[in-house]
Design a protein around this motif. Structure first.
Motif, PDB file in Angstrom:
ATOM      1  N   PRO A  50     -40.457 -22.509 -31.687  1.00 59.80           N
ATOM      2  CA  PRO A  50     -40.441 -21.178 -31.059  1.00 59.80           C
ATOM      3  C   PRO A  50     -39.371 -20.235 -31.623  1.00 59.80           C
ATOM      4  CG  PRO A  50     -40.398 -22.919 -29.387  1.00 59.80           C
ATOM      5  CD  PRO A  50     -40.176 -23.571 -30.715  1.00 59.80           C
ATOM      6  N   TYR A  51     -38.425 -20.767 -32.375  1.00 59.62           N
ATOM      7  CA  TYR A  51     -37.296 -19.969 -32.859  1.00 59.62           C
ATOM      8  C   TYR A  51     -37.411 -19.586 -34.338  1.00 59.62           C
ATOM      9  CZ  TYR A  51     -35.609 -21.967 -28.535  1.00 59.62           C
ATOM     10  OH  TYR A  51     -35.494 -22.351 -27.222  1.00 59.62           O
ATOM     11  N   LEU A  52     -38.522 -19.944 -34.973  1.00 57.26           N
ATOM     12  CA  LEU A  52     -38.683 -19.677 -36.400  1.00 57.26           C
ATOM     13  C   LEU A  52     -39.229 -18.280 -36.661  1.00 57.26           C
ATOM     14  CD1 LEU A  52     -40.257 -23.071 -37.520  1.00 57.26           C
ATOM     15  CD2 LEU A  52     -37.855 -22.362 -37.671  1.00 57.26           C
ATOM     16  N   PRO A  53     -38.897 -17.706 -37.818  1.00 51.80           N
ATOM     17  CA  PRO A  53     -39.471 -16.407 -38.189  1.00 51.80           C
ATOM     18  C   PRO A  53     -40.989 -16.513 -38.355  1.00 51.80           C
ATOM     19  CG  PRO A  53     -37.658 -17.021 -39.665  1.00 51.80           C
ATOM     20  CD  PRO A  53     -37.963 -18.209 -38.820  1.00 51.80           C
ATOM     21  N   CYS A 103     -34.592 -47.741 -24.459  1.00 53.32           N
ATOM     22  CA  CYS A 103     -34.594 -47.184 -25.810  1.00 53.32           C
ATOM     23  C   CYS A 103     -35.258 -48.181 -26.755  1.00 53.32           C
ATOM     24  CB  CYS A 103     -33.159 -46.897 -26.258  1.00 53.32           C
ATOM     25  SG  CYS A 103     -33.075 -46.133 -27.900  1.00 53.32           S
ATOM     26  N   ILE A 104     -36.302 -47.725 -27.461  1.00 52.02           N
ATOM     27  CA  ILE A 104     -36.996 -48.591 -28.411  1.00 52.02           C
ATOM     28  C   ILE A 104     -36.722 -48.211 -29.860  1.00 52.02           C
ATOM     29  CG2 ILE A 104     -38.823 -49.165 -26.778  1.00 52.02           C
ATOM     30  CD1 ILE A 104     -40.637 -47.232 -28.515  1.00 52.02           C
ATOM     31  N   GLY A 105     -36.095 -47.058 -30.080  1.00 50.14           N
ATOM     32  CA  GLY A 105     -35.797 -46.624 -31.437  1.00 50.14           C
ATOM     33  C   GLY A 105     -34.869 -45.425 -31.430  1.00 50.14           C
ATOM     34  N   LYS A 106     -34.113 -45.284 -32.521  1.00 50.67           N
ATOM     35  CA  LYS A 106     -33.208 -44.132 -32.628  1.00 50.67           C
ATOM     36  C   LYS A 106     -32.880 -43.894 -34.088  1.00 50.67           C
ATOM     37  CE  LYS A 106     -29.356 -47.147 -31.481  1.00 50.67           C
ATOM     38  NZ  LYS A 106     -28.230 -47.372 -30.571  1.00 50.67           N
ATOM     39  N   GLY A 107     -32.394 -42.688 -34.364  1.00 52.48           N
ATOM     40  CA  GLY A 107     -32.037 -42.375 -35.734  1.00 52.48           C
ATOM     41  C   GLY A 107     -31.693 -40.917 -35.933  1.00 52.48           C
ATOM     42  N   THR A 108     -31.742 -40.516 -37.191  1.00 55.59           N
ATOM     43  CA  THR A 108     -31.474 -39.138 -37.575  1.00 55.59           C
ATOM     44  C   THR A 108     -32.652 -38.616 -38.391  1.00 55.59           C
ATOM     45  OG1 THR A 108     -30.317 -39.853 -39.574  1.00 55.59           O
ATOM     46  CG2 THR A 108     -28.970 -39.448 -37.604  1.00 55.59           C
ATOM     47  N   HIS A 109     -32.810 -37.303 -38.368  1.00 55.48           N
ATOM     48  CA  HIS A 109     -33.941 -36.670 -39.043  1.00 55.48           C
ATOM     49  C   HIS A 109     -33.493 -35.322 -39.600  1.00 55.48           C
ATOM     50  CE1 HIS A 109     -37.953 -35.432 -39.991  1.00 55.48           C
ATOM     51  NE2 HIS A 109     -38.151 -34.685 -38.915  1.00 55.48           N
ATOM     52  N   VAL A 110     -33.944 -35.003 -40.809  1.00 56.19           N
ATOM     53  CA  VAL A 110     -33.650 -33.719 -41.450  1.00 56.19           C
ATOM     54  C   VAL A 110     -34.961 -32.998 -41.709  1.00 56.19           C
ATOM     55  CG1 VAL A 110     -32.706 -32.570 -43.498  1.00 56.19           C
ATOM     56  CG2 VAL A 110     -31.547 -34.579 -42.545  1.00 56.19           C
ATOM     57  N   ARG A 111     -34.999 -31.725 -41.338  1.00 54.36           N
ATOM     58  CA  ARG A 111     -36.142 -30.858 -41.618  1.00 54.36           C
ATOM     59  C   ARG A 111     -35.631 -29.603 -42.310  1.00 54.36           C
ATOM     60  NH1 ARG A 111     -40.530 -32.761 -39.239  1.00 54.36           N
ATOM     61  NH2 ARG A 111     -41.761 -30.871 -39.494  1.00 54.36           N
ATOM     62  N   PHE A 112     -36.510 -28.945 -43.056  1.00 56.46           N
ATOM     63  CA  PHE A 112     -36.171 -27.684 -43.701  1.00 56.46           C
ATOM     64  C   PHE A 112     -37.135 -26.603 -43.246  1.00 56.46           C
ATOM     65  CE2 PHE A 112     -33.863 -30.469 -46.499  1.00 56.46           C
ATOM     66  CZ  PHE A 112     -32.760 -29.716 -46.861  1.00 56.46           C
ATOM     67  N   ILE A 113     -36.612 -25.410 -43.029  1.00 60.89           N
ATOM     68  CA  ILE A 113     -37.440 -24.251 -42.728  1.00 60.89           C
ATOM     69  C   ILE A 113     -38.039 -23.760 -44.039  1.00 60.89           C
ATOM     70  CG2 ILE A 113     -37.466 -21.884 -41.842  1.00 60.89           C
ATOM     71  CD1 ILE A 113     -34.912 -22.661 -40.222  1.00 60.89           C
ATOM     72  N   VAL A 114     -39.366 -23.562 -44.043  1.00 58.40           N
ATOM     73  CA  VAL A 114     -40.049 -23.072 -45.240  1.00 58.40           C
ATOM     74  C   VAL A 114     -40.967 -21.916 -44.877  1.00 58.40           C
ATOM     75  CG1 VAL A 114     -39.974 -25.305 -46.428  1.00 58.40           C
ATOM     76  CG2 VAL A 114     -41.966 -24.717 -45.051  1.00 58.40           C
ATOM     77  N   ASP A 115     -41.179 -21.043 -45.835  1.00 65.40           N
ATOM     78  CA  ASP A 115     -42.200 -20.007 -45.725  1.00 65.40           C
ATOM     79  C   ASP A 115     -43.533 -20.694 -46.015  1.00 65.40           C
ATOM     80  OD1 ASP A 115     -43.992 -17.990 -47.443  1.00 65.40           O
ATOM     81  OD2 ASP A 115     -42.832 -16.852 -45.966  1.00 65.40           O
ATOM     82  N   ILE A 116     -44.498 -20.590 -45.111  1.00 64.93           N
ATOM     83  CA  ILE A 116     -45.757 -21.329 -45.231  1.00 64.93           C
ATOM     84  C   ILE A 116     -46.499 -20.981 -46.514  1.00 64.93           C
ATOM     85  CG2 ILE A 116     -48.035 -21.706 -44.197  1.00 64.93           C
ATOM     86  CD1 ILE A 116     -46.627 -21.292 -41.430  1.00 64.93           C
ATOM     87  N   GLU A 117     -46.687 -19.690 -46.802  1.00 62.25           N
ATOM     88  CA  GLU A 117     -47.433 -19.292 -48.006  1.00 62.25           C
ATOM     89  C   GLU A 117     -46.755 -19.782 -49.276  1.00 62.25           C
ATOM     90  OE1 GLU A 117     -48.941 -15.342 -48.642  1.00 62.25           O
ATOM     91  OE2 GLU A 117     -49.275 -15.077 -46.486  1.00 62.25           O
ATOM     92  N   LYS A 118     -45.461 -19.597 -49.376  1.00 63.96           N
ATOM     93  CA  LYS A 118     -44.730 -20.028 -50.565  1.00 63.96           C
ATOM     94  C   LYS A 118     -44.803 -21.548 -50.726  1.00 63.96           C
ATOM     95  CE  LYS A 118     -40.201 -19.598 -52.745  1.00 63.96           C
ATOM     96  NZ  LYS A 118     -38.830 -19.103 -52.598  1.00 63.96           N
ATOM     97  N   PHE A 119     -44.637 -22.268 -49.636  1.00 65.41           N
ATOM     98  CA  PHE A 119     -44.683 -23.726 -49.682  1.00 65.41           C
ATOM     99  C   PHE A 119     -46.065 -24.216 -50.118  1.00 65.41           C
ATOM    100  CE2 PHE A 119     -45.187 -27.936 -47.774  1.00 65.41           C
ATOM    101  CZ  PHE A 119     -44.026 -28.571 -48.203  1.00 65.41           C
TER     102      PHE A 119
END
Length: 124
Positions: A50-53, A103-119
């Motif tokens: 909800p917070y993305l351009p 708790c059955i699982g845990k960890g870290t996650h990285v995501r990147f914001i991308v422009d859909i058309e360019k991607f």
């Protein structure tokens, strides 16, 4: 506004299609690790959507998880994503999965914001 502290929870019921025997990650009728990872990614994606351009989305780039307990068919699994860092287009999350209160699982996650058309143009 994207800021540390955002949180989102995604849920799924363990069904034959998300068991290890169905997704090819094992031979047992238990919630599959790839299904848990997908649920964690879904929570992270929805946490910030909800917070993305306009015209942007996020893509997963890295995930480091443990899957520490099995879950039986019919169990309600929830994955919780907490946004822990924002560095430009890079978003860092703490992710956890629960079967009830356990708790059955845990960890870290990285995501990147991308422009859909360019991607998507990179597919050509």
């Amino acid at each position: 506004m994207l800021k540390e502290g955002l949180e989102y929870t995604s849920e799924v019921i363990v069904a034959p299609e998300n068991c290890a025997s169905a997704v090819g990650s094992g031979g047992l009728e238990v919630f599959a690790t790839p299904s848990m990872v997908a649920l964690m990614e879904n929570a992270a994606m929805n946490c910030v959507a909800p917070y993305l351009p306009q015209g942007s989305t996020t893509v997963g780039a890295e995930i480091n998880t443990t899957h520490i307990r099995p879950s039986a068919p019919g169990a309600r699994i929830k994955a919780v994503a907490h946004l822990t860092g924002v560095e430009g287009r890079k978003l860092m999350f703490c992710v956890e999965a629960y079967d009830g209160d356990c708790c059955i699982g845990k960890g870290t996650h990285v995501r990147f914001i991308v422009d859909i058309e360019k991607f998507m143009s990179k597919l050509k």
